[in-house]
Design a protein around this motif. Structure first.
Motif, PDB file in Angstrom:
ATOM      1  N   ALA A 179      16.428 107.909  33.381  1.00 14.12           N
ATOM      2  CA  ALA A 179      17.662 108.658  33.165  1.00 14.12           C
ATOM      3  C   ALA A 179      18.168 108.407  31.743  1.00 14.12           C
ATOM      4  N   GLN A 180      18.099 107.161  31.314  1.00 14.86           N
ATOM      5  CA  GLN A 180      18.591 106.824  29.975  1.00 14.86           C
ATOM      6  C   GLN A 180      17.766 107.509  28.880  1.00 14.86           C
ATOM      7  N   LEU A 181      16.488 107.729  29.166  1.00 17.74           N
ATOM      8  CA  LEU A 181      15.625 108.400  28.191  1.00 17.74           C
ATOM      9  C   LEU A 181      15.817 109.919  28.173  1.00 17.74           C
ATOM     10  N   GLY A 182      16.515 110.453  29.179  1.00 14.84           N
ATOM     11  CA  GLY A 182      16.745 111.896  29.223  1.00 14.84           C
ATOM     12  C   GLY A 182      15.799 112.644  30.140  1.00 14.84           C
ATOM     13  N   ALA A 183      14.941 111.919  30.888  1.00 12.74           N
ATOM     14  CA  ALA A 183      13.989 112.581  31.792  1.00 12.74           C
ATOM     15  C   ALA A 183      14.671 113.019  33.079  1.00 12.74           C
ATOM     16  N   VAL A 184      15.560 112.176  33.598  1.00 15.06           N
ATOM     17  CA  VAL A 184      16.289 112.485  34.826  1.00 15.06           C
ATOM     18  C   VAL A 184      17.695 112.908  34.419  1.00 15.06           C
ATOM     19  N   HIS A 185      18.047 114.156  34.754  1.00 15.50           N
ATOM     20  CA  HIS A 185      19.328 114.687  34.280  1.00 15.50           C
ATOM     21  C   HIS A 185      20.513 114.111  35.033  1.00 15.50           C
ATOM     22  N   VAL A 186      20.357 113.995  36.364  1.00 21.12           N
ATOM     23  CA  VAL A 186      21.501 113.593  37.190  1.00 21.12           C
ATOM     24  C   VAL A 186      20.986 112.847  38.421  1.00 21.12           C
ATOM     25  N   THR A 187      21.764 111.896  38.889  1.00 25.58           N
ATOM     26  CA  THR A 187      21.419 111.207  40.132  1.00 25.58           C
ATOM     27  C   THR A 187      22.434 111.613  41.189  1.00 25.58           C
ATOM     28  N   MET A 205      23.850 125.839  36.292  1.00 23.52           N
ATOM     29  CA  MET A 205      22.508 125.677  35.732  1.00 23.52           C
ATOM     30  C   MET A 205      22.528 126.011  34.238  1.00 23.52           C
ATOM     31  N   PRO A 206      22.078 125.076  33.380  1.00 23.92           N
ATOM     32  CA  PRO A 206      22.012 125.397  31.958  1.00 23.92           C
ATOM     33  C   PRO A 206      20.857 126.367  31.691  1.00 23.92           C
TER      34      PRO A 206
END
Lengths: 240, 312
Positions: A179-187, A205-206
Protein backbone atom coordinates in the motif's frame (compact mmCIF):
# COMPACT_ATOMS: atom_id res chain seq x y z
CA UNK A 1 -12.38 -13.46 5.34
CA UNK A 2 -13.29 -16.64 3.51
CA UNK A 3 -14.22 -16.57 -0.15
CA UNK A 4 -17.84 -17.49 0.62
CA UNK A 5 -18.23 -14.72 3.18
CA UNK A 6 -16.62 -12.20 0.82
CA UNK A 7 -18.97 -13.12 -2.04
CA UNK A 8 -22.00 -13.08 0.28
CA UNK A 9 -21.10 -9.65 1.68
CA UNK A 10 -20.26 -8.18 -1.71
CA UNK A 11 -23.28 -9.55 -3.58
CA UNK A 12 -26.25 -9.73 -1.15
CA UNK A 13 -28.58 -9.80 -4.17
CA UNK A 14 -26.91 -12.94 -5.48
CA UNK A 15 -24.04 -14.24 -7.55
CA UNK A 16 -23.16 -17.29 -9.64
CA UNK A 17 -19.42 -17.45 -9.01
CA UNK A 18 -18.07 -21.02 -9.26
CA UNK A 19 -14.79 -22.22 -7.82
CA UNK A 20 -13.29 -24.92 -10.05
CA UNK A 21 -10.01 -26.08 -8.43
CA UNK A 22 -9.11 -22.53 -7.52
CA UNK A 23 -10.25 -20.90 -10.78
CA UNK A 24 -13.08 -18.44 -10.09
CA UNK A 25 -15.53 -17.59 -12.88
CA UNK A 26 -18.96 -16.00 -12.70
CA UNK A 27 -20.78 -12.76 -12.03
CA UNK A 28 -22.63 -10.96 -9.27
CA UNK A 29 -25.49 -8.48 -8.97
CA UNK A 30 -24.43 -5.01 -7.94
CA UNK A 31 -26.34 -2.75 -5.56
CA UNK A 32 -27.04 -0.49 -8.51
CA UNK A 33 -28.79 -3.38 -10.26
CA UNK A 34 -26.10 -3.94 -12.88
CA UNK A 35 -23.83 -6.93 -12.96
CA UNK A 36 -20.12 -7.33 -12.37
CA UNK A 37 -18.05 -10.00 -14.08
CA UNK A 38 -16.04 -11.93 -11.51
CA UNK A 39 -12.85 -13.85 -12.16
CA UNK A 40 -10.05 -14.83 -9.85
CA UNK A 41 -7.87 -17.40 -8.17
CA UNK A 42 -8.82 -18.99 -4.83
CA UNK A 43 -7.48 -21.48 -2.30
CA UNK A 44 -3.94 -20.28 -2.87
CA UNK A 45 -3.85 -22.10 -6.21
CA UNK A 46 -0.87 -21.66 -8.51
CA UNK A 47 -1.49 -19.86 -11.78
CA UNK A 48 -0.32 -21.98 -14.68
CA UNK A 49 -1.09 -22.15 -18.39
CA UNK A 50 -4.36 -24.10 -17.94
CA UNK A 51 -5.79 -21.70 -15.36
CA UNK A 52 -4.64 -18.52 -17.12
CA UNK A 53 -6.21 -19.43 -20.46
CA UNK A 54 -9.58 -20.13 -18.79
CA UNK A 55 -9.54 -16.75 -17.06
CA UNK A 56 -8.54 -14.79 -20.16
CA UNK A 57 -11.09 -16.66 -22.29
CA UNK A 58 -13.85 -15.75 -19.83
CA UNK A 59 -12.87 -12.06 -19.83
CA UNK A 60 -12.68 -11.89 -23.63
CA UNK A 61 -16.04 -13.66 -24.07
CA UNK A 62 -17.69 -11.11 -21.79
CA UNK A 63 -16.29 -8.22 -23.84
CA UNK A 64 -18.43 -9.35 -26.79
CA UNK A 65 -21.76 -8.69 -25.09
CA UNK A 66 -21.36 -7.75 -21.45
CA UNK A 67 -21.03 -4.47 -19.63
CA UNK A 68 -20.13 -3.30 -16.15
CA UNK A 69 -17.03 -3.65 -14.01
CA UNK A 70 -14.73 -6.66 -13.80
CA UNK A 71 -13.70 -7.91 -10.35
CA UNK A 72 -10.51 -9.92 -9.97
CA UNK A 73 -10.53 -11.74 -6.62
CA UNK A 74 -7.20 -13.17 -5.57
CA UNK A 75 -5.81 -15.66 -3.08
CA UNK A 76 -3.14 -17.37 -5.15
CA UNK A 77 0.26 -18.96 -4.98
CA UNK A 78 2.88 -17.62 -7.40
CA UNK A 79 2.94 -18.79 -11.01
CA UNK A 80 3.05 -22.59 -11.30
CA UNK A 81 6.72 -23.47 -11.26
CA UNK A 82 7.01 -26.47 -13.54
CA UNK A 83 8.79 -27.72 -16.61
CA UNK A 84 5.50 -28.22 -18.47
CA UNK A 85 4.28 -24.67 -17.90
CA UNK A 86 7.54 -23.14 -19.07
CA UNK A 87 7.76 -25.52 -22.03
CA UNK A 88 4.34 -24.32 -23.19
CA UNK A 89 5.24 -20.64 -22.82
CA UNK A 90 3.80 -19.57 -19.47
CA UNK A 91 5.04 -16.00 -20.00
CA UNK A 92 2.68 -15.66 -22.98
CA UNK A 93 -0.32 -17.04 -21.07
CA UNK A 94 0.21 -14.74 -18.09
CA UNK A 95 0.87 -11.72 -20.32
CA UNK A 96 -2.25 -12.54 -22.33
CA UNK A 97 -4.40 -12.56 -19.18
CA UNK A 98 -2.94 -9.20 -18.07
CA UNK A 99 -3.41 -7.78 -21.58
CA UNK A 100 -7.06 -8.89 -21.66
CA UNK A 101 -7.74 -7.20 -18.30
CA UNK A 102 -5.90 -3.99 -19.22
CA UNK A 103 -7.64 -3.85 -22.60
CA UNK A 104 -11.04 -4.32 -20.94
CA UNK A 105 -10.25 -1.53 -18.49
CA UNK A 106 -9.16 0.90 -21.20
CA UNK A 107 -12.27 0.07 -23.25
CA UNK A 108 -14.78 0.96 -20.55
CA UNK A 109 -14.98 -2.15 -18.37
CA UNK A 110 -13.29 -0.82 -15.21
CA UNK A 111 -11.24 -3.48 -13.42
CA UNK A 112 -11.01 -3.83 -9.65
CA UNK A 113 -8.66 -6.27 -7.94
CA UNK A 114 -9.60 -7.65 -4.55
CA UNK A 115 -6.69 -9.21 -2.71
CA UNK A 116 -7.97 -11.28 0.21
CA UNK A 117 -5.18 -13.82 0.67
CA UNK A 118 -1.80 -14.50 -0.77
CA UNK A 119 -0.32 -13.72 -4.17
CA UNK A 120 3.19 -13.56 -5.51
CA UNK A 121 5.47 -12.98 -8.47
CA UNK A 122 4.02 -13.74 -11.93
CA UNK A 123 0.54 -14.62 -10.63
CA UNK A 124 0.31 -11.26 -8.88
CA UNK A 125 1.37 -9.39 -12.07
CA UNK A 126 -1.15 -11.22 -14.27
CA UNK A 127 -4.15 -10.70 -11.95
CA UNK A 128 -4.34 -8.14 -9.12
CA UNK A 129 -1.59 -5.86 -10.45
CA UNK A 130 -3.20 -5.78 -13.92
CA UNK A 131 -6.29 -3.96 -12.59
CA UNK A 132 -7.04 -0.24 -12.36
CA UNK A 133 -7.85 -0.22 -8.63
CA UNK A 134 -6.42 -2.76 -6.23
CA UNK A 135 -8.30 -3.25 -2.96
CA UNK A 136 -6.79 -5.10 -0.02
CA UNK A 137 -8.78 -6.91 2.64
CA UNK A 138 -7.40 -7.20 6.17
CA UNK A 139 -5.42 -10.42 6.40
CA UNK A 140 -4.18 -10.35 2.81
CA UNK A 141 -0.51 -11.29 2.66
CA UNK A 142 0.98 -10.58 -0.74
CA UNK A 143 4.68 -11.35 -1.12
CA UNK A 144 6.71 -10.60 -4.19
CA UNK A 145 9.42 -12.70 -2.58
CA UNK A 146 9.28 -14.38 0.81
CA UNK A 147 12.01 -13.61 3.34
CA UNK A 148 13.48 -17.15 3.48
CA UNK A 149 14.06 -17.10 -0.31
CA UNK A 150 15.47 -13.56 -0.08
CA UNK A 151 17.73 -14.70 2.71
CA UNK A 152 19.05 -17.47 0.48
CA UNK A 153 19.78 -15.15 -2.46
CA UNK A 154 21.13 -12.16 -0.50
CA UNK A 155 23.01 -14.45 1.93
CA UNK A 156 21.70 -12.33 4.80
CA UNK A 157 20.09 -13.96 7.88
CA UNK A 158 16.31 -13.56 8.15
CA UNK A 159 16.72 -11.56 11.37
CA UNK A 160 18.88 -9.02 9.52
CA UNK A 161 16.29 -8.75 6.74
CA UNK A 162 13.50 -8.27 9.29
CA UNK A 163 15.50 -5.50 10.91
CA UNK A 164 16.10 -3.77 7.57
CA UNK A 165 12.41 -4.12 6.67
CA UNK A 166 11.54 -1.83 9.58
CA UNK A 167 13.20 1.12 7.83
CA UNK A 168 11.77 0.57 4.32
CA UNK A 169 8.65 -0.94 2.71
CA UNK A 170 10.55 -1.61 -0.50
CA UNK A 171 11.34 -5.31 -0.25
CA UNK A 172 9.53 -7.11 2.58
CA UNK A 173 6.18 -8.92 2.11
CA UNK A 174 2.90 -7.54 3.36
CA UNK A 175 -0.21 -5.58 2.46
CA UNK A 176 0.93 -2.45 4.31
CA UNK A 177 4.23 -2.31 2.42
CA UNK A 178 2.52 -2.68 -0.95
CA UNK A 179 0.00 0.00 0.00
CA UNK A 180 2.82 2.38 0.88
CA UNK A 181 4.42 1.76 -2.51
CA UNK A 182 1.18 2.63 -4.31
CA UNK A 183 0.26 -0.90 -5.47
CA UNK A 184 -2.76 -1.27 -3.18
CA UNK A 185 -5.03 1.76 -3.46
CA UNK A 186 -7.33 1.17 -0.50
CA UNK A 187 -7.88 -1.34 2.28
CA UNK A 188 -11.49 -2.20 3.04
CA UNK A 189 -13.08 -2.72 6.43
CA UNK A 190 -14.13 -6.36 6.76
CA UNK A 191 -16.57 -5.65 9.59
CA UNK A 192 -19.05 -3.72 7.42
CA UNK A 193 -20.84 -4.49 4.14
CA UNK A 194 -18.46 -5.03 1.21
CA UNK A 195 -21.36 -4.24 -1.14
CA UNK A 196 -21.50 -0.70 0.29
CA UNK A 197 -17.75 -0.27 -0.05
CA UNK A 198 -17.81 -1.58 -3.62
CA UNK A 199 -20.67 0.75 -4.52
CA UNK A 200 -18.76 3.71 -3.10
CA UNK A 201 -15.65 2.72 -5.05
CA UNK A 202 -17.61 2.37 -8.30
CA UNK A 203 -19.22 5.78 -7.81
CA UNK A 204 -15.83 7.43 -7.33
CA UNK A 205 -13.87 5.44 -9.88
CA UNK A 206 -10.93 7.51 -11.16
CA UNK A 207 -10.15 7.53 -14.88
CA UNK A 208 -7.99 4.76 -16.32
CA UNK A 209 -4.67 6.58 -15.99
CA UNK A 210 -2.03 4.67 -14.04
CA UNK A 211 -1.18 6.80 -10.98
CA UNK A 212 0.47 4.15 -8.85
CA UNK A 213 3.90 5.83 -8.93
CA UNK A 214 2.44 9.16 -7.79
CA UNK A 215 0.53 7.36 -5.03
CA UNK A 216 3.72 5.61 -3.91
CA UNK A 217 5.44 8.98 -3.76
CA UNK A 218 2.62 10.56 -1.74
CA UNK A 219 2.74 7.69 0.73
CA UNK A 220 6.52 7.85 1.00
CA UNK A 221 7.08 4.28 -0.24
CA UNK A 222 8.73 5.05 -3.57
CA UNK A 223 10.77 8.20 -3.42
CA UNK A 224 12.16 8.23 -6.97
CA UNK A 225 9.87 6.34 -9.37
CA UNK A 226 7.38 9.11 -10.22
CA UNK A 227 10.13 11.70 -10.58
CA UNK A 228 12.31 9.55 -12.86
CA UNK A 229 9.37 8.43 -15.05
CA UNK A 230 8.17 12.02 -15.30
CA UNK A 231 11.59 13.36 -16.30
CA UNK A 232 12.18 10.67 -18.93
CA UNK A 233 8.71 11.34 -20.33
CA UNK A 234 9.40 15.10 -20.57
CA UNK A 235 12.73 14.54 -22.33
CA UNK A 236 11.23 11.99 -24.71
CA UNK A 237 8.31 14.27 -25.60
CA UNK A 238 10.83 16.75 -26.99
CA UNK A 239 11.89 14.16 -29.60
CA UNK A 240 10.86 15.04 -33.12
CA UNK B 1 34.73 15.10 -41.07
CA UNK B 2 32.27 15.36 -38.18
CA UNK B 3 32.75 13.54 -34.92
CA UNK B 4 29.73 11.40 -35.69
CA UNK B 5 31.34 10.22 -38.90
CA UNK B 6 34.68 9.59 -37.24
CA UNK B 7 32.90 7.41 -34.72
CA UNK B 8 30.82 5.75 -37.39
CA UNK B 9 30.73 2.07 -36.58
CA UNK B 10 30.65 -0.03 -39.68
CA UNK B 11 28.09 -2.65 -40.52
CA UNK B 12 31.08 -5.00 -40.42
CA UNK B 13 31.58 -4.14 -36.77
CA UNK B 14 27.92 -4.83 -35.97
CA UNK B 15 28.23 -8.10 -37.90
CA UNK B 16 31.35 -9.10 -35.98
CA UNK B 17 29.91 -8.24 -32.55
CA UNK B 18 28.13 -10.90 -30.55
CA UNK B 19 24.90 -9.50 -29.10
CA UNK B 20 25.29 -11.88 -26.17
CA UNK B 21 28.81 -10.73 -25.31
CA UNK B 22 28.30 -6.99 -25.93
CA UNK B 23 27.43 -4.50 -23.20
CA UNK B 24 24.07 -2.75 -23.30
CA UNK B 25 25.82 0.45 -24.48
CA UNK B 26 27.64 -1.35 -27.29
CA UNK B 27 24.38 -2.98 -28.39
CA UNK B 28 22.61 0.39 -28.58
CA UNK B 29 25.52 2.07 -30.38
CA UNK B 30 25.84 -0.65 -33.02
CA UNK B 31 22.13 -1.32 -33.46
CA UNK B 32 21.10 2.27 -34.22
CA UNK B 33 22.29 4.49 -37.08
CA UNK B 34 25.84 5.71 -36.34
CA UNK B 35 26.00 8.61 -33.90
CA UNK B 36 22.21 8.93 -33.62
CA UNK B 37 21.69 7.83 -30.01
CA UNK B 38 20.74 10.43 -27.38
CA UNK B 39 20.32 9.19 -23.82
CA UNK B 40 17.71 10.38 -21.29
CA UNK B 41 19.00 10.70 -17.70
CA UNK B 42 22.40 9.22 -18.55
CA UNK B 43 25.03 8.08 -16.05
CA UNK B 44 26.30 11.65 -15.63
CA UNK B 45 23.07 12.38 -13.73
CA UNK B 46 24.00 9.66 -11.21
CA UNK B 47 20.39 8.63 -10.61
CA UNK B 48 21.30 5.52 -8.66
CA UNK B 49 19.05 3.11 -6.80
CA UNK B 50 18.16 4.56 -3.40
CA UNK B 51 17.90 1.04 -1.95
CA UNK B 52 21.12 -0.85 -2.68
CA UNK B 53 23.18 0.87 -0.01
CA UNK B 54 20.90 -0.63 2.62
CA UNK B 55 22.42 -3.94 1.54
CA UNK B 56 25.96 -2.57 1.14
CA UNK B 57 25.78 -3.29 -2.57
CA UNK B 58 27.53 -1.22 -5.25
CA UNK B 59 25.36 1.17 -7.26
CA UNK B 60 25.61 1.90 -10.96
CA UNK B 61 25.09 5.43 -12.30
CA UNK B 62 22.52 4.31 -14.87
CA UNK B 63 20.94 1.66 -12.57
CA UNK B 64 21.49 -0.97 -15.23
CA UNK B 65 19.32 0.41 -18.03
CA UNK B 66 19.86 2.89 -20.85
CA UNK B 67 16.88 4.74 -22.35
CA UNK B 68 16.84 7.31 -25.12
CA UNK B 69 16.08 7.96 -28.75
CA UNK B 70 17.93 7.48 -32.00
CA UNK B 71 17.41 6.49 -35.59
CA UNK B 72 17.01 3.16 -37.29
CA UNK B 73 17.51 3.27 -41.06
CA UNK B 74 16.75 6.98 -40.85
CA UNK B 75 13.51 6.75 -38.85
CA UNK B 76 13.19 7.85 -35.21
CA UNK B 77 12.90 5.17 -32.54
CA UNK B 78 12.85 5.07 -28.77
CA UNK B 79 15.17 2.49 -27.31
CA UNK B 80 15.73 0.88 -23.91
CA UNK B 81 18.55 -1.57 -23.17
CA UNK B 82 19.08 -3.51 -19.96
CA UNK B 83 22.59 -4.29 -18.76
CA UNK B 84 22.57 -7.95 -17.75
CA UNK B 85 25.95 -7.63 -16.07
CA UNK B 86 24.64 -5.25 -13.37
CA UNK B 87 22.46 -7.07 -10.81
CA UNK B 88 21.46 -9.54 -13.53
CA UNK B 89 19.62 -6.77 -15.39
CA UNK B 90 16.96 -6.91 -12.71
CA UNK B 91 14.13 -4.39 -12.38
CA UNK B 92 14.43 -1.98 -9.46
CA UNK B 93 12.64 1.30 -8.77
CA UNK B 94 14.80 3.64 -10.88
CA UNK B 95 15.56 1.04 -13.57
CA UNK B 96 11.87 0.35 -14.11
CA UNK B 97 10.75 3.98 -13.90
CA UNK B 98 13.00 4.94 -16.83
CA UNK B 99 11.20 2.46 -19.08
CA UNK B 100 7.79 3.55 -17.76
CA UNK B 101 8.56 7.18 -18.68
CA UNK B 102 9.76 6.22 -22.15
CA UNK B 103 6.62 4.19 -22.90
CA UNK B 104 4.30 6.93 -21.60
CA UNK B 105 5.91 9.44 -23.94
CA UNK B 106 5.65 7.00 -26.85
CA UNK B 107 1.94 6.60 -26.13
CA UNK B 108 1.42 10.37 -26.28
CA UNK B 109 3.47 10.86 -29.47
CA UNK B 110 1.79 7.82 -31.11
CA UNK B 111 4.22 7.70 -34.05
CA UNK B 112 7.60 6.65 -32.66
CA UNK B 113 8.11 2.92 -32.06
CA UNK B 114 9.93 1.52 -29.03
CA UNK B 115 12.70 -1.09 -29.05
CA UNK B 116 13.32 -2.92 -25.78
CA UNK B 117 16.59 -4.88 -25.54
CA UNK B 118 15.74 -7.24 -22.68
CA UNK B 119 18.51 -8.71 -20.53
CA UNK B 120 17.01 -9.54 -17.16
CA UNK B 121 16.54 -12.09 -14.43
CA UNK B 122 13.31 -10.35 -13.35
CA UNK B 123 12.68 -8.44 -10.14
CA UNK B 124 15.65 -7.11 -8.15
CA UNK B 125 15.23 -8.83 -4.80
CA UNK B 126 16.68 -6.05 -2.66
CA UNK B 127 13.85 -3.79 -3.85
CA UNK B 128 11.40 -6.54 -4.76
CA UNK B 129 8.15 -4.63 -4.16
CA UNK B 130 9.29 -1.58 -6.13
CA UNK B 131 10.60 -3.79 -8.95
CA UNK B 132 7.39 -5.85 -9.17
CA UNK B 133 5.29 -2.71 -9.25
CA UNK B 134 7.52 -1.14 -11.91
CA UNK B 135 6.95 -4.24 -14.05
CA UNK B 136 3.17 -3.92 -13.57
CA UNK B 137 3.40 -0.26 -14.64
CA UNK B 138 5.51 -1.17 -17.67
CA UNK B 139 3.02 -3.85 -18.77
CA UNK B 140 0.20 -1.33 -18.50
CA UNK B 141 2.24 1.31 -20.36
CA UNK B 142 3.11 -1.13 -23.17
CA UNK B 143 -0.57 -1.97 -23.70
CA UNK B 144 -1.59 1.70 -23.56
CA UNK B 145 1.12 2.59 -26.08
CA UNK B 146 0.09 -0.25 -28.39
CA UNK B 147 -3.56 0.82 -28.07
CA UNK B 148 -2.45 4.27 -29.24
CA UNK B 149 -0.87 2.65 -32.31
CA UNK B 150 2.75 2.41 -31.14
CA UNK B 151 4.79 -0.66 -32.10
CA UNK B 152 6.79 -2.07 -29.19
CA UNK B 153 9.46 -4.52 -30.33
CA UNK B 154 11.40 -6.77 -27.95
CA UNK B 155 14.90 -8.04 -28.75
CA UNK B 156 16.13 -10.91 -26.60
CA UNK B 157 19.63 -12.33 -26.72
CA UNK B 158 21.51 -11.27 -23.58
CA UNK B 159 23.38 -13.10 -20.84
CA UNK B 160 20.61 -12.90 -18.32
CA UNK B 161 17.92 -13.95 -20.81
CA UNK B 162 14.41 -12.64 -20.17
CA UNK B 163 13.03 -14.12 -16.96
CA UNK B 164 10.39 -13.43 -14.34
CA UNK B 165 8.44 -10.23 -14.93
CA UNK B 166 10.69 -9.58 -17.93
CA UNK B 167 9.02 -12.57 -19.61
CA UNK B 168 5.59 -11.06 -18.95
CA UNK B 169 6.62 -7.69 -20.41
CA UNK B 170 8.00 -9.52 -23.45
CA UNK B 171 4.62 -11.23 -23.79
CA UNK B 172 2.98 -7.79 -23.96
CA UNK B 173 5.18 -6.57 -26.85
CA UNK B 174 3.92 -6.28 -30.43
CA UNK B 175 6.63 -8.65 -31.67
CA UNK B 176 9.80 -10.36 -30.48
CA UNK B 177 13.10 -11.38 -32.03
CA UNK B 178 15.21 -13.90 -30.14
CA UNK B 179 18.58 -15.57 -30.57
CA UNK B 180 19.45 -19.06 -29.43
CA UNK B 181 20.95 -17.64 -26.22
CA UNK B 182 17.90 -15.51 -25.53
CA UNK B 183 16.01 -17.63 -23.05
CA UNK B 184 12.42 -16.54 -22.29
CA UNK B 185 10.58 -17.90 -19.25
CA UNK B 186 8.83 -16.89 -16.05
CA UNK B 187 10.43 -19.26 -13.52
CA UNK B 188 14.15 -19.73 -14.04
CA UNK B 189 15.76 -23.19 -13.95
CA UNK B 190 17.12 -22.72 -10.42
CA UNK B 191 13.77 -21.47 -9.15
CA UNK B 192 11.95 -24.53 -10.49
CA UNK B 193 14.59 -26.86 -9.10
CA UNK B 194 14.56 -25.18 -5.66
CA UNK B 195 10.77 -25.31 -5.41
CA UNK B 196 9.98 -28.62 -7.10
CA UNK B 197 13.16 -30.68 -6.90
CA UNK B 198 15.83 -31.79 -9.33
CA UNK B 199 13.50 -34.51 -10.72
CA UNK B 200 11.21 -31.76 -12.04
CA UNK B 201 14.00 -29.66 -13.52
CA UNK B 202 17.77 -30.15 -13.35
CA UNK B 203 19.11 -26.60 -13.62
CA UNK B 204 22.64 -27.89 -14.31
CA UNK B 205 21.46 -29.70 -17.43
CA UNK B 206 22.26 -26.87 -19.84
CA UNK B 207 20.88 -28.72 -22.87
CA UNK B 208 17.54 -29.05 -21.05
CA UNK B 209 17.53 -25.32 -20.23
CA UNK B 210 18.23 -24.33 -23.84
CA UNK B 211 15.64 -26.59 -25.39
CA UNK B 212 12.92 -25.71 -22.85
CA UNK B 213 13.43 -21.93 -22.67
CA UNK B 214 15.88 -21.04 -25.45
CA UNK B 215 15.27 -19.04 -28.61
CA UNK B 216 14.87 -21.99 -30.97
CA UNK B 217 12.02 -23.49 -28.97
CA UNK B 218 10.34 -20.11 -28.53
CA UNK B 219 10.50 -19.54 -32.28
CA UNK B 220 9.15 -23.02 -33.06
CA UNK B 221 6.10 -22.76 -30.76
CA UNK B 222 5.34 -19.17 -31.82
CA UNK B 223 6.50 -17.49 -28.62
CA UNK B 224 8.82 -15.29 -30.68
CA UNK B 225 8.26 -13.99 -34.21
CA UNK B 226 11.80 -14.04 -35.54
CA UNK B 227 14.96 -15.98 -34.82
CA UNK B 228 18.14 -13.92 -35.07
CA UNK B 229 21.76 -15.02 -35.27
CA UNK B 230 23.84 -13.83 -32.32
CA UNK B 231 25.16 -10.60 -33.85
CA UNK B 232 24.09 -7.00 -33.29
CA UNK B 233 23.58 -6.63 -37.04
CA UNK B 234 21.19 -9.60 -37.12
CA UNK B 235 19.12 -7.98 -34.36
CA UNK B 236 19.14 -4.66 -36.23
CA UNK B 237 17.80 -6.38 -39.33
CA UNK B 238 15.22 -8.28 -37.25
CA UNK B 239 14.02 -5.03 -35.65
CA UNK B 240 13.61 -3.43 -39.08
CA UNK B 241 11.67 -6.41 -40.40
CA UNK B 242 9.37 -6.50 -37.35
CA UNK B 243 8.68 -2.76 -37.53
CA UNK B 244 7.65 -3.31 -41.13
CA UNK B 245 5.39 -6.33 -40.62
CA UNK B 246 3.86 -5.94 -37.15
CA UNK B 247 0.10 -5.46 -36.97
CA UNK B 248 -1.90 -3.24 -34.60
CA UNK B 249 -3.53 -4.09 -31.29
CA UNK B 250 -7.14 -4.49 -30.28
CA UNK B 251 -9.87 -6.97 -29.39
CA UNK B 252 -9.22 -8.96 -32.59
CA UNK B 253 -5.57 -9.36 -31.59
CA UNK B 254 -6.58 -10.65 -28.17
CA UNK B 255 -9.17 -13.07 -29.57
CA UNK B 256 -6.60 -14.36 -32.06
CA UNK B 257 -4.07 -14.81 -29.26
CA UNK B 258 -6.64 -16.66 -27.14
CA UNK B 259 -7.19 -19.11 -30.03
CA UNK B 260 -3.46 -19.41 -30.65
CA UNK B 261 -2.76 -20.30 -27.01
CA UNK B 262 -5.76 -22.67 -26.68
CA UNK B 263 -4.59 -24.41 -29.84
CA UNK B 264 -1.09 -24.76 -28.42
CA UNK B 265 -2.38 -26.34 -25.19
CA UNK B 266 -4.55 -28.74 -27.11
CA UNK B 267 -1.78 -29.84 -29.47
CA UNK B 268 1.20 -29.91 -27.14
CA UNK B 269 -0.28 -29.99 -23.63
CA UNK B 270 0.67 -33.63 -23.09
CA UNK B 271 4.22 -33.37 -24.44
CA UNK B 272 6.90 -34.06 -21.86
CA UNK B 273 9.85 -32.44 -23.60
CA UNK B 274 10.58 -29.81 -26.24
CA UNK B 275 11.70 -32.51 -28.70
CA UNK B 276 8.23 -34.13 -28.42
CA UNK B 277 6.67 -30.78 -29.33
CA UNK B 278 8.97 -30.33 -32.31
CA UNK B 279 8.11 -33.85 -33.53
CA UNK B 280 4.38 -33.11 -33.11
CA UNK B 281 4.93 -29.86 -35.00
CA UNK B 282 6.35 -31.84 -37.91
CA UNK B 283 10.01 -30.88 -37.59
CA UNK B 284 12.05 -33.43 -39.51
CA UNK B 285 14.93 -34.91 -37.47
CA UNK B 286 13.80 -32.95 -34.39
CA UNK B 287 16.68 -34.26 -32.27
CA UNK B 288 19.17 -32.33 -34.38
CA UNK B 289 17.52 -28.91 -33.86
CA UNK B 290 19.77 -27.77 -30.95
CA UNK B 291 22.90 -28.28 -33.07
CA UNK B 292 21.64 -26.50 -36.21
CA UNK B 293 23.49 -23.31 -37.21
CA UNK B 294 21.33 -20.16 -37.25
CA UNK B 295 20.84 -19.93 -41.02
CA UNK B 296 19.75 -23.56 -41.34
CA UNK B 297 17.46 -23.24 -38.32
CA UNK B 298 15.78 -20.12 -39.72
CA UNK B 299 15.14 -21.93 -43.01
CA UNK B 300 13.67 -24.91 -41.14
CA UNK B 301 11.53 -22.75 -38.83
CA UNK B 302 10.10 -20.76 -41.75
CA UNK B 303 9.10 -24.03 -43.42
CA UNK B 304 7.51 -25.51 -40.30
CA UNK B 305 5.63 -22.56 -38.88
CA UNK B 306 4.64 -19.22 -40.22
CA UNK B 307 4.04 -16.85 -37.34
CA UNK B 308 0.71 -15.05 -37.30
CA UNK B 309 1.65 -11.40 -36.87
CA UNK B 310 -1.78 -10.42 -35.59
CA UNK B 311 -2.04 -12.75 -32.59
CA UNK B 312 0.13 -11.17 -29.92
Amino acid sequence: MTLDSILASMFPDGHDVKNDSGVLLGSGTLRSGGRALVIGVADRAALGVDEAVKLSGYVLASLKSGSGPILVIVDSDSQRMSKRDELLGLNEFLAHLAKSLIHADIQGRPTIGLLYGHSAAGAFLATALATRMLVGLPGADPAVMDLPSMSKVTKLPIEVLEEKAKSTPVFAPGLQNLAQLGAVHVTWDDTVSLADQLEKLLRNMPDARDRRDALGHERGGRVKAADIAGRVRELALQTR
Amino acid sequence: MSIAELEKPSVEQARATSFYEASARARVRLLLDPGSFVEFIGPEKREVSPHLKLFDLPEQFDDGIIVGHGRLAGSPVFIAAQEGRFMGGAFGEVHGAKLVGLLRAAKELKSIPVLILFDTGGVRLQEANAGELAIAEIMRAVIEARTAGVKVIGLIGGRSGCYGGGGLIAGCCSALAVSEQGRIAVSGPEVIETNRGVEEFDSRDRALVWRTMGGKHRRLIGGADLFADDTVQAFREAALELLETTAGFGIDTLNAEQSRLEDRLQRFGACRDAVDIWVAEGVPDAGSVPALPADQFIELADKVRRIARDAR
